[in-house]
Design a protein around this motif. Structure first.
Motif, PDB file in Angstrom:
ATOM      1  N   PHE A 305       0.716  -1.247   0.002  1.00 27.84           N
ATOM      2  CA  PHE A 305      -0.110   0.015   0.037  1.00 27.84           C
ATOM      3  C   PHE A 305       0.668   1.341   0.212  1.00 27.84           C
ATOM      4  O   PHE A 305       1.966   1.345   0.715  1.00 27.84           O
ATOM      5  N   LEU A 306       0.358   2.193  -0.481  1.00 28.90           N
ATOM      6  CA  LEU A 306       1.094   3.760  -0.684  1.00 28.90           C
ATOM      7  C   LEU A 306       0.498   4.438   0.285  1.00 28.90           C
ATOM      8  O   LEU A 306      -0.676   4.745   0.282  1.00 28.90           O
ATOM      9  N   ILE A 307       1.161   4.771   1.437  1.00 27.92           N
ATOM     10  CA  ILE A 307       0.461   5.611   2.479  1.00 27.92           C
ATOM     11  C   ILE A 307       1.082   6.946   2.644  1.00 27.92           C
ATOM     12  O   ILE A 307       0.621   7.859   3.732  1.00 27.92           O
ATOM     13  N   GLY A 308       2.112   7.292   2.205  1.00 25.47           N
ATOM     14  CA  GLY A 308       2.840   8.580   2.491  1.00 25.47           C
ATOM     15  C   GLY A 308       4.091   9.007   1.577  1.00 25.47           C
ATOM     16  O   GLY A 308       4.301   8.082   0.657  1.00 25.47           O
ATOM     17  N   HIS A 309       4.545  10.067   1.653  1.00 25.44           N
ATOM     18  CA  HIS A 309       5.500  10.685   0.662  1.00 25.44           C
ATOM     19  C   HIS A 309       6.342  11.877   1.448  1.00 25.44           C
ATOM     20  O   HIS A 309       5.757  12.422   2.189  1.00 25.44           O
ATOM     21  N   GLY A 310       7.395  12.087   0.949  1.00 25.86           N
ATOM     22  CA  GLY A 310       8.164  13.225   1.512  1.00 25.86           C
ATOM     23  C   GLY A 310       9.462  13.631   0.452  1.00 25.86           C
ATOM     24  O   GLY A 310       9.468  13.015  -0.679  1.00 25.86           O
ATOM     25  N   TYR A 311      10.320  14.448   0.971  1.00 28.26           N
ATOM     26  CA  TYR A 311      11.581  14.656   0.478  1.00 28.26           C
ATOM     27  C   TYR A 311      12.867  14.237   0.928  1.00 28.26           C
ATOM     28  O   TYR A 311      12.929  14.369   2.212  1.00 28.26           O
ATOM     29  N   ALA A 312      13.804  13.917   0.246  1.00 25.76           N
ATOM     30  CA  ALA A 312      15.002  13.719   0.684  1.00 25.76           C
ATOM     31  C   ALA A 312      16.312  14.556   0.023  1.00 25.76           C
ATOM     32  O   ALA A 312      16.586  14.080  -1.142  1.00 25.76           O
ATOM     33  N   PRO A 329      21.063  11.133  -0.603  1.00 21.70           N
ATOM     34  CA  PRO A 329      19.933  11.625  -0.358  1.00 21.70           C
ATOM     35  C   PRO A 329      19.723  11.340   1.110  1.00 21.70           C
ATOM     36  O   PRO A 329      19.901  10.123   1.666  1.00 21.70           O
ATOM     37  N   THR A 330      19.187  11.949   2.013  1.00 19.97           N
ATOM     38  CA  THR A 330      18.800  12.085   3.382  1.00 19.97           C
ATOM     39  C   THR A 330      17.268  12.037   3.601  1.00 19.97           C
ATOM     40  O   THR A 330      16.483  13.314   3.101  1.00 19.97           O
ATOM     41  N   VAL A 331      16.496  11.442   4.211  1.00 23.05           N
ATOM     42  CA  VAL A 331      15.305  11.308   4.286  1.00 23.05           C
ATOM     43  C   VAL A 331      14.807  12.494   5.331  1.00 23.05           C
ATOM     44  O   VAL A 331      15.108  12.369   6.512  1.00 23.05           O
ATOM     45  N   LEU A 360      13.635  21.589   6.122  1.00 21.29           N
ATOM     46  CA  LEU A 360      13.851  21.653   4.525  1.00 21.29           C
ATOM     47  C   LEU A 360      12.529  22.379   4.253  1.00 21.29           C
ATOM     48  O   LEU A 360      11.562  22.101   4.645  1.00 21.29           O
ATOM     49  N   TYR A 361      12.434  23.585   3.584  1.00 25.15           N
ATOM     50  CA  TYR A 361      11.431  24.454   2.979  1.00 25.15           C
ATOM     51  C   TYR A 361      11.133  24.044   1.607  1.00 25.15           C
ATOM     52  O   TYR A 361      12.224  24.376   0.725  1.00 25.15           O
ATOM     53  N   ASP A 444      20.764  18.239  -4.421  1.00 26.45           N
ATOM     54  CA  ASP A 444      19.464  17.881  -5.285  1.00 26.45           C
ATOM     55  C   ASP A 444      18.420  17.426  -4.054  1.00 26.45           C
ATOM     56  O   ASP A 444      18.637  17.579  -3.078  1.00 26.45           O
ATOM     57  N   VAL A 445      17.299  17.301  -4.787  1.00 27.06           N
ATOM     58  CA  VAL A 445      16.205  16.834  -3.846  1.00 27.06           C
ATOM     59  C   VAL A 445      15.585  15.480  -4.547  1.00 27.06           C
ATOM     60  O   VAL A 445      15.231  15.659  -5.902  1.00 27.06           O
TER      61      VAL A 445
END
Length: 535
Positions: A305-312, A329-331, A360-361, A444-445
């Motif tokens: 299941f896909l339940i969330g996301h964010g940036y690294a 990349p750092t979560v 992170l903004y 990068d992100v």
């Protein structure tokens, strides 16, 4: 002559229960329908904390963050088992008591129902006029003709019939399936509980954060292999073993989010989906799947299941000689709906470890001199992080969370003004650290997705129980148990010859309007002008 020695009765006060009587009384109380309903309500109430408080088996990271935010409540909640409600002793006790209560309640009712199915309808009461719905009419037909017509009408309406011993009346009854619906409903509750129990014992649930690729920026996604060591948090059932994992791997090739840009819902995700490439087993062919919310990927007996996301953010740390001590990349974890995210970096070095923690903004702006992010999409990413150096606990041998920076023995790096140094880096910028500590680059992100992977063997059993419960509930609500009695006798008085017919109807469930039913039966049997109904 023989005499029998009589033993003195044990000392017991009037009304006092012995061990056997007490056990029998407790069993009757436990297996009563009232107790079953109370336990079912308690089970529903006991499940409420599991949906309000983060659970360690679902999201261990959220549990740790909750504990940090509520240091006074955390020990109490932990002692009560509120971070793992469904594995707690008190929840299991309610669960088992409910199972025993339902089984002990249903089995005797099944025997009672079986006897009721074999029993004949009760004989015709002496005075039918006392029933709530009754009618009396006269006809010129013979008694046998009237009763045969009545039996034919009632048989057509699927009543079970009983002929009076003296041949003067007919008893009929229908609606036996109402009690069967009640039994099906209560049995279905047991089926649902068994399904959940099988899923809890033989299944598992885990969560993992996987980096997502972005072909437009030539970023490769992370690969997940379905083994216990690959999970960030894992909650296996008591009977689930390491060999029970379905063998598969998958890679998140791409992740796209569609944001709403207008109206009051601005900044809300309208749709987000992850493009997966997966392979069953070692030699299975590679397949692709578009993973979306409420559209899980099923591989064997496992659901993804896909339940969330964010940036690294992709961050590079170099020492004074220019050698890379940390890169990749750092979560960062979202803190609110604007996706303002927090993260840490731990870079070991010979001259002294460097640690970074900050925010992170995604869409950085200054509002009244204060930094903020106005939109969750990456329009103007900026990282703002404090710098630490010294002993970060990296060599202590104690496992550390990748989302927590141990600064107990570290010292903050200061700028020329003697204040803690804060790096504010926009995408592509590099900052030099004082005291020969090296440099930090924001390169990068990369997006990441959080997936929940579970195996629930009893879900089809639980689904079948829910369907049974609905069918049983419909039966118990819409099937009306009714009894009809008809008596016919020859009339020989001053009003003339003929047959006097009495009809009475009783609705055993109560509250039904039987006027139309009575009119229909009277008309079918041959009633005429002398019909009279009670108000």
């Amino acid at each position: 002559m023989t005499t029998t020695e009589r033993r003195p009765a044990p000392d017991r006060r009037a009304g006092e229960l012995g061990a056997v009587e007490l056990a029998r009384w407790l069993w009757r109380q436990l297996t009563s329908m009232r107790t079953a309903l109370i336990l079912l309500l308690l089970l529903a109430l006991a499940a409420v904390p599991g949906s309000l408080i983060p659970q360690s088996g679902v999201d261990a990271l959220e549990v740790s963050r909750w504990k940090q935010a509520h240091p006074n409540l955390a020990p109490i909640y932990e002692r009560l088992g509120l971070f793992s409600v469904y594995d707690s002793a008190w929840f299991s006790a309610i669960y088992l008591l409910l199972m025993v209560s339902l089984v002990g309640c249903i089995i005797p009712r099944c025997f009672v129902y079986a006897r009721a199915l074999r029993a004949q309808p009760p004989p015709v009461p002496r005075n039918l006029s006392r029933l709530p719905e009754h009618a009396t009419f006269a006809t010129d037909d013979d008694v046998d003709v009237v009763l045969e017509r009545a039996r034919e009408v009632l048989r057509r309406k699927r009543y079970r019939l009983r002929k009076a011993e003296d041949g003067s009346g007919v008893s009929a009854e229908k609606g036996y399936l109402r009690e069967f619906g009640n039994l099906v409903f209560h049995v279905s509750v047991i089926v649902v509980l068994v399904g959940f129990a099988l899923g809890s014992l033989l299944g598992y649930q885990g969560g993992v954060i996987v980096l997502a690729g972005d072909p437009e920026r030539d970023l490769s996604g992370g690969t997940f292999a379905n083994t216990a060591a690959s999970y960030d948090d894992l909650d296996p059932g008591s009977l689930f073993g390491a060999d029970d994992f379905d063998p598969f791997t998958f890679t998140v090739d791409d992740f796209k989010v569609t944001w709403l840009t207008k109206g009051s819902a601005r900044g809300t995700a309208r749709d987000f989906r992850a493009q997966l490439s997966y392979r069953e087993g070692v030699d299975g062919p590679e397949k692709s799947y578009d993973l979306r919310v409420n559209h899980p990927l099923t591989i064997g007996d496992t659901d993804v299941f896909l339940i969330g996301h964010g940036y690294a953010p992709v961050i590079t740390v170099r020492d004074a000689e220019g050698e890379i001590t940390y890169q990749g990349p750092t979560v960062f974890l979202p803190q609110d709906q604007s996706f303002l995210s927090f993260g840490v970096v731990k870079a070991p070095a010979k001259s002294g470890s460097v640690g970074l923690d900050g925010l992170l903004y995604p869409s950085f702006v200054l509002a009244d001199g204060n930094p903020t992010t106005y939109f969750p999409a990456l329009t103007n990413p900026l990282i703002s992080m404090l710098v630490w150096t010294g002993d970060l606990g990296l060599d202590s041998g104690v496992p550390q969370s990748v989302y927590v920076l141990d600064t107990e023995k570290a010292t903050p790096v200061e700028n020329a003004d003697g204040k803690p140094l804060r790096l504010d880096l926009q995408l592509g910028e590099t900052a030099q650290l004082p005291d020969g500590l090296g440099s930090v680059s924001f390169d990068d992100v990369q997006p990441w997705v959080r997936v929940q992977i579970s195996q629930t063997p009893g879900k089809r059993i639980a689904l079948g129980g829910v369907v049974l419960a609905l069918l049983g509930l419909l039966g118990s609500l819409f099937i009306r148990p009714r009894r009809v009695w008809i008596r016919a006798r020859r009339r020989d008085d001053e009003d003339g010859d003929g047959t006097m017919v009495e009809i009475g109807i009783l609705d055993r469930s109560g509250g039904a309007d039987l006027g139309d039913v009575l009119d229909e039966i009277v008309t079918a049997v041959g009633g005429r002008s002398e019909k009279e109904m009670s108000p």
